[in-house]
Structures are given as C-alpha cells and as structure tokens.
Design a protein around this motif. Structure first.
Motif: not given
Length: 103
Positions: A62, A64-69, A72, A86
C-alpha cells in the motif's frame, strides 16, 4: 535484473531490464517518456506518477501517507495510480506493467 513493462502516454510499449534495488522511477527515467522525478524520489512531487495495471494493484504494498498525499494533488489519477519513486525494483516485480498517464 527485473523486467518491467511500461506504456508511454503515446501508446508506445517498452520492456526494460531494471537493476534490482533501483526505484521504478530510476529505471524508467532514461526512457524520456514523461517520468521526471523532479524531487529525486522523496515523494514530494508527482512527476513520476504512473498507472499500475489492474492485475498488479493488489500485489504491491500500500502507498504510505506521503505518497497518498502527493497523489491527491496529482492530475489524471485513478485507482491504480502510484508514484514510481516509491516502488522498489526486485524479483517480486518481474513483469510489472505500468502506464505513464498522458496529458
């Protein structure tokens, strides 16, 4: 070496023998097909955004938060969108298929 398959935004398909340990971004950037990697892999931009083929989405870790942000904020995203910086090349990615989004 691990074989990656990438489709450029113009539809051209490339097979790349990538050195294990590199990021997918580092392996694809020399093709000059729209993988800029402006932040050098720190997940601080989306210039290495790719669409992962449906068959591969569940096989990858999955985001990670930095990539998901960062995703967005990216243009032209969809369910299989990832930052190629990543994703680390290794035998488990043999045959990974990605597409560089167009426009």
């Amino acid at each position: 070496m691990t074989r990656l398959i990438v489709t450029a935004g113009d539809g051209t398909r490339h097979e790349v023998e990538a050195q294990d340990g590199l990021s997918v971004m580092e392996a694809l950037r020399p093709l000059d097909i729209g993988i800029a990697g402006e932040c050098e892999g720190s997940a601080a931009c989306a210039s290495c955004h790719v669409w992962v083929a449906d068959a591969w989405i569940a096989r990858l870790p999955e985001a990670e938060d930095a990539e998901a942000d960062m995703l967005d904020c990216a243009f032209n995203t969809r369910a299989g969108s990832r930052l190629s910086c990543q994703l680390r090349v290794g035998p488990e990615l043999e045959g990974l298929e990605v597409t560089v989004p167009h426009g």
